[in-house]
Design a protein around this motif. Structure first.
Motif, PDB file in Angstrom:
ATOM      1  N   ARG A 171       0.749  -1.356  -0.100  1.00  0.00           N
ATOM      2  CA  ARG A 171      -0.027  -0.121  -0.013  1.00  0.00           C
ATOM      3  C   ARG A 171       0.602   0.811   0.360  1.00  0.00           C
ATOM      4  O   ARG A 171       0.377   2.473  -0.329  1.00  0.00           O
ATOM      5  N   PHE A 175       1.521   4.053  -3.188  1.00  0.00           N
ATOM      6  CA  PHE A 175       1.543   5.631  -2.410  1.00  0.00           C
ATOM      7  C   PHE A 175       2.697   6.714  -3.098  1.00  0.00           C
ATOM      8  O   PHE A 175       1.603   7.619  -3.425  1.00  0.00           O
ATOM      9  N   GLU A 176       3.297   5.831  -2.167  1.00  0.00           N
ATOM     10  CA  GLU A 176       5.066   7.102  -2.411  1.00  0.00           C
ATOM     11  C   GLU A 176       5.883   6.283  -3.526  1.00  0.00           C
ATOM     12  O   GLU A 176       6.572   5.417  -2.605  1.00  0.00           O
ATOM     13  N   GLY A 302      -0.278   6.328   7.640  1.00  0.00           N
ATOM     14  CA  GLY A 302      -0.857   7.366   6.660  1.00  0.00           C
ATOM     15  C   GLY A 302      -1.170   8.636   7.947  1.00  0.00           C
ATOM     16  O   GLY A 302      -0.367  10.128   7.136  1.00  0.00           O
ATOM     17  N   THR A 339     -11.209   5.842   0.803  1.00  0.00           N
ATOM     18  CA  THR A 339      -9.622   5.892   1.489  1.00  0.00           C
ATOM     19  C   THR A 339      -9.315   5.538   2.531  1.00  0.00           C
ATOM     20  O   THR A 339     -10.417   4.880   2.957  1.00  0.00           O
ATOM     21  N   SER A 349      -6.237   1.035   1.110  1.00  0.00           N
ATOM     22  CA  SER A 349      -6.079   1.328  -0.080  1.00  0.00           C
ATOM     23  C   SER A 349      -5.629   3.329   0.004  1.00  0.00           C
ATOM     24  O   SER A 349      -6.883   3.726   0.568  1.00  0.00           O
ATOM     25  N   PHE A 350      -4.556   4.022  -0.319  1.00  0.00           N
ATOM     26  CA  PHE A 350      -4.542   5.466  -0.600  1.00  0.00           C
ATOM     27  C   PHE A 350      -5.670   5.853  -2.267  1.00  0.00           C
ATOM     28  O   PHE A 350      -4.480   5.514  -3.107  1.00  0.00           O
ATOM     29  N   ASP A 354      -6.556  11.718  -1.514  1.00  0.00           N
ATOM     30  CA  ASP A 354      -4.900  11.350  -0.745  1.00  0.00           C
ATOM     31  C   ASP A 354      -3.107  11.382  -1.245  1.00  0.00           C
ATOM     32  O   ASP A 354      -2.376  12.086  -0.759  1.00  0.00           O
ATOM     33  N   GLN A 355      -3.466  11.085  -2.749  1.00  0.00           N
ATOM     34  CA  GLN A 355      -2.412  11.174  -3.686  1.00  0.00           C
ATOM     35  C   GLN A 355      -1.378  12.507  -4.354  1.00  0.00           C
ATOM     36  O   GLN A 355      -0.808  13.255  -4.059  1.00  0.00           O
TER      37      GLN A 355
END
Length: 460
Positions: A171, A175-176, A302, A339, A349-350, A354-355
Motif C-alpha cells: 500500500r 502510494f509514494e 498514514g 481512502t 488503500s490511498f 490522498d495521492q
C-alpha cells in the motif's frame, strides 16, 4: 481520469422523477485483509449517499439517497445527536426541504455550498496535513521504514497471525513510489515486563508513577516509555533512513482498561508536537467485529506520514479547525470517499485525493528545501565545482513545476525530490549541511500538542 485538470462535485437529485426509487449506495469489493470481514456487505451502517476519489477527481453527493446512518440524514427528530448540548447540523434528504418540513427550501443552496466548501474542498480536494510530511522524509539514499513491534499480551492468541506486512508495504509503495520502502516485524512473545508495565500504567490498570508524571496524564506513558527506550525496540538502520516505529499490542479486552474501544492512534512527540510513534490494539473481540492489525497499521501510519481524516480538517479563510459535530456534523459525509483514512472500512488503500494532497505537500517541501540549499551552495566560493549538479537540479525543478501545472502531481513530487537530491550531493561535496528536517515543521492540525490524535474505534 486521474489526471483530469480540476476537481468536480456532482449533486444528484432523482427524487422528482416519476421512476424514483428509494436507494442508497454500497461498496463491497474490499474485505479486511486479515479477517476477511466485508464491512460494505455486512454492515447497514456502511450504506452511503456519496462517493469519489477511486479513479478520478470527482466526488458525487446524492441528495435523493437515504435514509442513511453514517451522516444520520434520516434523523430529523433529534436536534442534538451526540448529546453534548448543542444542535448538530446535518443535511437531510431532499424530501425534507419543504414548507413545514425539517428544513426550509430556501436553505438548500446554502447547504450545497457548505457541502462543497467544508467537505469537498477542505476535507477531500485540498485537505490540510495532520503533521508535516517532510519530517518523515528520508535522507538522500535512505529508505522509508515501517518497523512494527508486536507485543504479545494475550497468551491465547498470536498477533502475528493477524497482520500482513506484505500488504502494508504494498500500500505504501504504491502510494509514494518515489521512496524505497522497508517493512519489518519483530514479535515479542510474550511481551516483555517493562513494556507490559508501561501498557498497564497507560490504561490506568496499574496506578504507579512513571515518566508520564512529567506530562500530567497517564496517556503520555506509552510515548515517554518507548521514547526513552527507543534503542531497545528499534534497531539501528541506515543514517539516511526514516523509521516509523509502531507498537502493536495483541491483548485482551480486560487488559485495555481506559483505552477500551481504541484500535490505535498516531501519537505526538509530547515535547515538540511532531509525530512520534504509532500505538495499536487488537483483541479477539475486535477481530470478531472484523478488525485485524493490517488496516489499522496502514491507517495510523498514514496519519504519521501526514494524512488527515476525510471527516475533519481546517478552513484557511476562517482560520479554524473543525470535525463532524455541532455546526459541522455533516462533515461525516467526507468519509464517503475512497481512502483508508476514513472510518467506514470500505477501502484498504490511498485514493486519488490522498495521492494529490501528499504529492503537493512533498513537491512544495522539496522545492523549498532545494531553494534554501541552493542559496548556501551559490554562496560557497567553490560553487563552480558542482555546476553540473545545479544544472540537473534546475532541470528537475522545472519538470516538477511543469508537472504541477499539468495536474500530474506524482511526477511533480518525484522530480522535486530528484532536484533536492542533486543539490544534496553538491552540498555534501562542498561540506555544506542540508536543511534540517524539522525546520519546516507544521503544528499538528486542530490539536494542541500532547493529545495523541487520532483514534479509531471499533464498532459492532
Amino acid at each position: 481520469m486521474g489526471n483530469q485538470k480540476g476537481y468536480t462535485v456532482v449533486f444528484i437529485n432523482w427524487y422528482s422523477r416519476p421512476d424514483f426509487n428509494f436507494h442508497v449506495y454500497t461498496k463491497t469489493d474490499e474485505a479486511d485483509p486479515d479477517t476477511g470481514y466485508n464491512f460494505g456487505a455486512e454492515r447497514h451502517s456502511r450504506k452511503m449517499i456519496a462517493w469519489g476519489g477511486s479513479n478520478s477527481r470527482l466526488w458525487f453527493y446524492d441528495l435523493s439517497a437515504g435514509p442513511e446512518a453514517w451522516t444520520n440524514n434520516w434523523n430529523v427528530d433529534d436536534l442534538d445527536l451526540d448529546g453534548n448540548g448543542f444542535e448538530d447540523y446535518r443535511m437531510p434528504p431532499i424530501w425534507e426541504y419543504s414548507a413545514g418540513g425539517f428544513r426550509d427550501p430556501s436553505a438548500l443552496s446554502t447547504d450545497l455550498g457548505w457541502i462543497t466548501r467544508f467537505v469537498g474542498i477542505n476535507l477531500l480536494f485540498t485537505s490540510s496535513p495532520l503533521y508535516d510530511p517532510m519530517v518523515t522524509a528520508p535522507g538522500v539514499g535512505g529508505d522509508k521504514i515501517i518497523h512494527v513491534n508486536m507485543l504479545e499480551d494475550d497468551p491465547a492468541s498470536l498477533g502475528t497471525d493477524w497482520i500482513n506486512m506484505a500488504e502494508v508495504k504494498s500500500r505504501f509503495t504504491k502510494f509514494e513510489p518515489y521512496y524505497d520502502w522497508q517493512t519489518n516485524l519483530v514479535d515479542y512473545n510474550p511481551i516483555d515486563a517493562n513494556a507490559q508495565r508501561a501498557f498497564r500504567i497507560a490504561t490506568d490498570l496499574l496506578p504507579e508513577d512513571d515518566c508520564w508524571n512529567d506530562f500530567f496524564t497517564t496517556f503520555a506513558e506509552l510515548f515517554c516509555y518507548f521514547d526513552q527506550n527507543r534503542a531497545t525496540y528499534i534497531p539501528d538502520y541506515g543514517g539516511a533512513d526514516y523509521v516509523a516505529g509502531i507498537y502493536a499490542f495483541n491483548t485482551t479486552t480486560d487488559n485495555l482498561g481506559s483505552m477500551g474501544g481504541l484500535l490505535g492512534f498516531a501519537d505526538d512527540n509530547w515535547v515538540d508536537g511532531t509525530q512520534s510513534y504509532v500505538f495499536e490494539f487488537d483483541t479477539e473481540d475486535y477481530r470478531s467485529f472484523g478488525y485485524g492489525f493490517s488496516t489499522t497499521t496502514i491507517h495510523e501510519a498514514g496519519h504519521h506520514f501526514g494524512l488527515s481524516h476525510p471527516h475533519d480538517g481546517y478552513d484557511s479563510e476562517y482560520g479554524f479547525d473543525y470535525g463532524p459535530g455541532d455546526d459541522f456534523y455533516f462533515a461525516w459525509s467526507g468519509d464517503e470517499s475512497n481512502t483508508i483514512m476514513h472510518y467506514m472500512d470500505l477501502s484498504t488503500s490511498f485514493g486519488q485525493f490522498d495521492q494529490d494532497n501528499m504529492y503537493r505537500y512533498e513537491m512544495a517541501g522539496y522545492l523549498n528545501w532545494s531553494n534554501e540549499l541552493l542559496g548556501s551552495i551559490l554562496a560557497d566560493p567553490n560553487a563552480k565545482s558542482v555546476k553540473k549538479n545545479i544544472e540537473r537540479a534546475n532541470e528537475y525543478a522545472g519538470k516538477a513545476v511543469e508537472s504541477f501545472n499539468s495536474w500530474k502531481y506524482l511526477n511533480a513530487a518525484s522530480n522535486a525530490r530528484r532536484a533536492y537530491e542533486e543539490l544534496s550531493k553538491a552540498a555534501d561535496q562542498l561540506g555544506i549541511s542540508t536543511p534540517s528536517m524539522n525546520a519546516m515543521r507544521i503544528a499538528p492540525n486542530g490539536d494542541a500538542p500532547h493529545e495523541g490524535e487520532p483514534i479509531r474505534f471499533p464498532d459492532n
